[in-house]
Scaffold this motif. Structure first.
Motif, PDB file in Angstrom:
ATOM      1  N   GLY A 167       3.659  -2.477  -2.104  1.00 60.93           N
ATOM      2  CA  GLY A 167       4.883  -1.662  -1.671  1.00 60.93           C
ATOM      3  C   GLY A 167       4.605  -0.865  -0.525  1.00 60.93           C
ATOM      4  N   ALA A 168       4.780   0.321  -0.283  1.00 63.86           N
ATOM      5  CA  ALA A 168       4.984   1.262   0.609  1.00 63.86           C
ATOM      6  C   ALA A 168       4.267   2.743   0.142  1.00 63.86           C
ATOM      7  CB  ALA A 168       6.138   0.947   1.564  1.00 63.86           C
ATOM      8  N   LEU A 169       4.124   3.362   1.085  1.00 61.68           N
ATOM      9  CA  LEU A 169       3.778   4.660   0.712  1.00 61.68           C
ATOM     10  C   LEU A 169       4.076   5.458   2.043  1.00 61.68           C
ATOM     11  CD1 LEU A 169       1.885   7.074  -0.531  1.00 61.68           C
ATOM     12  CD2 LEU A 169       0.257   6.159   0.651  1.00 61.68           C
ATOM     13  N   ALA A 170       4.855   6.739   2.000  1.00 59.66           N
ATOM     14  CA  ALA A 170       5.243   7.536   2.812  1.00 59.66           C
ATOM     15  C   ALA A 170       4.740   8.873   2.795  1.00 59.66           C
ATOM     16  CB  ALA A 170       6.842   7.986   2.744  1.00 59.66           C
ATOM     17  N   ALA A 233       8.709  21.806   2.684  1.00 60.95           N
ATOM     18  CA  ALA A 233       8.725  21.485   3.932  1.00 60.95           C
ATOM     19  C   ALA A 233       8.586  20.072   3.959  1.00 60.95           C
ATOM     20  CB  ALA A 233       7.451  22.071   4.777  1.00 60.95           C
ATOM     21  N   SER A 234       9.350  19.375   5.175  1.00 62.66           N
ATOM     22  CA  SER A 234       9.359  17.822   5.074  1.00 62.66           C
ATOM     23  C   SER A 234       8.017  17.065   4.966  1.00 62.66           C
ATOM     24  CB  SER A 234      10.426  17.250   6.246  1.00 62.66           C
ATOM     25  OG  SER A 234       9.700  17.693   7.404  1.00 62.66           O
ATOM     26  N   TYR A 235       6.839  17.732   5.469  1.00 63.23           N
ATOM     27  CA  TYR A 235       5.691  17.461   5.795  1.00 63.23           C
ATOM     28  C   TYR A 235       5.151  16.900   4.400  1.00 63.23           C
ATOM     29  CZ  TYR A 235       2.851  21.396   5.104  1.00 63.23           C
ATOM     30  OH  TYR A 235       2.059  22.609   4.721  1.00 63.23           O
ATOM     31  N   ALA A 236       5.620  17.599   3.348  1.00 62.78           N
ATOM     32  CA  ALA A 236       5.184  17.682   1.860  1.00 62.78           C
ATOM     33  C   ALA A 236       5.648  16.735   1.301  1.00 62.78           C
ATOM     34  CB  ALA A 236       5.032  18.992   1.295  1.00 62.78           C
ATOM     35  N   ALA A 237       6.954  16.083   1.836  1.00 66.93           N
ATOM     36  CA  ALA A 237       7.778  15.070   1.070  1.00 66.93           C
ATOM     37  C   ALA A 237       6.796  13.633   0.869  1.00 66.93           C
ATOM     38  CB  ALA A 237       9.213  14.976   1.732  1.00 66.93           C
ATOM     39  N   THR A 238       7.228  13.134  -0.193  1.00 66.19           N
ATOM     40  CA  THR A 238       6.462  11.728  -0.107  1.00 66.19           C
ATOM     41  C   THR A 238       7.232  10.752  -0.941  1.00 66.19           C
ATOM     42  OG1 THR A 238       4.456  10.714  -0.858  1.00 66.19           O
ATOM     43  CG2 THR A 238       5.302  12.325  -2.497  1.00 66.19           C
ATOM     44  N   LEU A 239       7.012   9.481  -0.770  1.00 71.39           N
ATOM     45  CA  LEU A 239       7.689   8.506  -1.503  1.00 71.39           C
ATOM     46  C   LEU A 239       6.516   7.211  -1.509  1.00 71.39           C
ATOM     47  CD1 LEU A 239      10.047   7.019  -2.778  1.00 71.39           C
ATOM     48  CD2 LEU A 239      10.784   6.422  -0.618  1.00 71.39           C
ATOM     49  N   ALA A 240       6.194   6.886  -2.819  1.00 71.71           N
ATOM     50  CA  ALA A 240       5.474   5.843  -3.217  1.00 71.71           C
ATOM     51  C   ALA A 240       6.032   5.058  -3.878  1.00 71.71           C
ATOM     52  CB  ALA A 240       4.244   6.504  -3.969  1.00 71.71           C
ATOM     53  N   ILE A 241       5.969   3.589  -3.452  1.00 74.70           N
ATOM     54  CA  ILE A 241       6.661   2.637  -4.174  1.00 74.70           C
ATOM     55  C   ILE A 241       5.441   1.641  -4.158  1.00 74.70           C
ATOM     56  CG2 ILE A 241       8.315   0.718  -3.884  1.00 74.70           C
ATOM     57  CD1 ILE A 241       9.672   2.432  -1.914  1.00 74.70           C
ATOM     58  N   GLY A 242       5.335   1.144  -5.498  1.00 68.26           N
ATOM     59  CA  GLY A 242       4.418  -0.056  -5.937  1.00 68.26           C
ATOM     60  C   GLY A 242       4.544  -0.148  -7.631  1.00 68.26           C
ATOM     61  N   ARG A 243       3.459  -0.972  -8.052  1.00 66.82           N
ATOM     62  CA  ARG A 243       3.151  -1.262  -9.435  1.00 66.82           C
ATOM     63  C   ARG A 243       2.399  -0.124 -10.355  1.00 66.82           C
ATOM     64  NH1 ARG A 243       5.311  -6.289 -10.211  1.00 66.82           N
ATOM     65  NH2 ARG A 243       5.523  -7.423  -8.504  1.00 66.82           N
ATOM     66  N   TYR A 244       3.080   1.077 -10.028  1.00 65.97           N
ATOM     67  CA  TYR A 244       2.379   2.119 -10.668  1.00 65.97           C
ATOM     68  C   TYR A 244       2.542   2.290 -12.310  1.00 65.97           C
ATOM     69  CZ  TYR A 244       2.110   3.817  -5.808  1.00 65.97           C
ATOM     70  OH  TYR A 244       1.818   4.305  -4.510  1.00 65.97           O
ATOM     71  N   THR A 245       1.637   2.706 -12.836  1.00 67.82           N
ATOM     72  CA  THR A 245       1.625   3.364 -14.404  1.00 67.82           C
ATOM     73  C   THR A 245       2.383   4.846 -14.184  1.00 67.82           C
ATOM     74  OG1 THR A 245       0.332   1.781 -15.187  1.00 67.82           O
ATOM     75  CG2 THR A 245       0.988   3.873 -16.486  1.00 67.82           C
ATOM     76  N   LEU A 246       3.372   5.053 -14.559  1.00 68.44           N
ATOM     77  CA  LEU A 246       4.119   6.436 -14.449  1.00 68.44           C
ATOM     78  C   LEU A 246       3.963   7.113 -15.816  1.00 68.44           C
ATOM     79  CD1 LEU A 246       5.173   8.524 -12.966  1.00 68.44           C
ATOM     80  CD2 LEU A 246       7.531   7.464 -13.136  1.00 68.44           C
TER      81      LEU A 246
END
Length: 479
Positions: A167-170, A233-246
């Protein structure tokens, strides 16, 4: 935020690298020429003049909320997005800028009406149909799409949008968030967030705050909606997309704990993640009440990023973290995420406190005391960190150095010198008072030194400020 080097045992006292970036962005279809006047009101500044990232952020307005509606397809690495940015003008504005690196802008509206716009590097200049007056609240909607870019920081590390195995990681410190959504990307402008992300079947999308909904569309795609109520703050924002176990659990006090782990890291991270509630309780005892409405972690595969990062509510880790790194990133929730620097020159306020939290944890766990760690670092620190005395923590040499050893280790030494000067009782009162006084706000080094002096009016801090915080070279040994 430790870089990968941070994942060493605590006995070696962790120095890290990180930094971030100034960026360009592709010029895209413009509905207008370059910047111009001709209407009442001014054009908001295209940067805030940060000492290390002068183009970061924008003048003339203050953002209160970001509403992001995103869809991502890893095949083709395509992101489509709509950003609804709620803000208030701080001056009369005939135009204002948003930071956006790359991506194709398809449409911009202000107050529901089409607005002219053009691109110049990372600057998206928006001209509302009517001049915005000082104090006026307004809503800007930007529709955009494309393949988000990774950004190379001045120190060579990567941030922004990072492709992963599934996936991707921001990651966004210091300016990488402009790779995946338009905004006022400087730590001095914090806002609440709603992030809705649609991803292909089998993938999970993890962001900050609390998971408000999860649904499956008719074609099997999954949509996750995350809400962050506290300013971020926007630098602390994240988005993680993948086959995670949540997983969602809670602390004994009922605080939600969201933990997303790549399946390849489940076994390796189980033991350390089980101690997260303990680390939270320890941090609250030392630093005061936890400032947010949830906590947790994101654990991805090693190599997906070169560093851990204090993304708000749930820090990111590249592989299973060691315990001291978990403590470091947990401490950042107070120092960095809640009390956020006014500029990147104040980075030591983040990293000095988080590094000192490692010293305190090690001391409480029966290891070296903070005094022993300080003394060893003073006497032999150059053996481990050749750049330890290369610049003072409050004056990094360049943008490429804001995450170098002096910011972390010398920053922690400044905190310890304060403790030595005032004694433990006053020190912990001071630390908790500082975190409370600037909760969910911004502060700089001058505000910190003034706070310390007011909290301990009978103490003399001149030597600490002149030699340790701002002084060049190795400070003389104290009596």
């Amino acid at each position: 935020m430790p870089r990968s080097a941070r994942l060493v045992p605590p006995a070696v006292l962790l120095a890290l690298a990180l930094t971030l970036t100034a960026c360009d962005g592709s010029q895209e279809g413009s509905q207008d020429g370059g910047r111009h006047g001709g209407r009442d009101g001014s054009e908001g500044a295209p940067g805030l003049g940060d000492p290390y990232f002068p183009k970061a952020g924008n003048g003339g307005y203050d953002v209160s909320h970001y509403g992001l509606t995103l869809a991502y397809t890893p095949d083709g690495d395509r992101l489509t997005g709509t950003a609804v940015i709620t803000a208030r003008a701080t001056e009369d504005l005939s135009a204002f800028d948003l930071d956006l690196a790359g991506m194709e802008v398809e449409k911009v509206t202000v107050g529901g009406r089409a607005a002219e716009y053009d691109r110049d590097g990372q600057e998206l200049t928006v001209r509302p149909p009517d001049t915005l007056t000082e104090g006026e609240a307004f809503e800007t909607e930007v529709r955009y799409s494309g393949s988000p870019r990774a950004i190379t920081d001045p120190d060579g590390s990567k941030e922004g949008w990072l492709r992963t195995a599934d996936g991707a990681l921001a990651l966004g410190e210091p300016t990488g968030s402009m790779a995946w959504f338009p905004g006022n990307h400087h730590p001095s402008d914090k806002a609440s967030y709603d992030v809705e992300v649609t991803v292909p079947k089998g993938l999970t999308a993890v962001s900050n705050g609390e998971l408000k909904s999860e649904r499956t569309t008719a074609d099997g795609r999954r949509t996750f909606t995350w809400h962050t109520a506290e300013p971020m703050a926007s630098y602390a924002a994240t988005l993680a997309i993948g086959r995670y176990t949540l997983t969602r659990t809670s602390t004994k006090d009922g605080l939600p704990v969201y933990v997303a782990v790549d399946p390849t890291q489940t076994a390796a991270s189980r033991k350390v993640l089980a101690r997260l509630p303990e680390a939270m309780e320890w941090a609250e005892y030392n630093f005061g009440p936890y400032p947010f409405s949830s906590t947790g972690a994101i654990v991805d595969r090693p190599g997906d990023a070169g560093y851990a990062l204090e993304t708000q509510n749930r820090p990111f880790y590249p592989g299973a973290p060691d315990l001291v790194t978990l403590v470091h990133e947990t401490a950042h929730q107070w120092f960095g995420d809640s009390v956020t620097p006014k500029s990147w020159q104040d980075m030591w306020l983040n990293e000095g406190f988080a590094t000192y939290a490692e010293w305190l944890w090690t001391e409480d766990e029966g290891g070296a005391t903070a005094e022993q760690t300080f003394t060893t670092l003073y006497d032999h620190g150059e053996d481990e960190y050749k750049d330890l005395w290369s610049f003072p923590p409050a004056k990094p040499a360049t943008a490429a150095h804001i995450s170098d050893t002096p910011v972390y280790q010398r920053g922690a030494m400044v905190i310890h010198r304060i403790r030595q000067t005032v004694g433990d009782d006053t020190f912990y009162d001071l630390v908790q008072g500082w975190a409370a006084a600037h909760r969910h706000a911004n502060a700089d080094t001058a505000a910190f030194t003034a706070y310390v002096e007011k909290a301990a009016p009978d103490a003399d801090f001149d030597e600490i400020w002149s030699d340790w915080l701002y002084g060049e070279g190795k400070p003389p040994r104290r009596p």
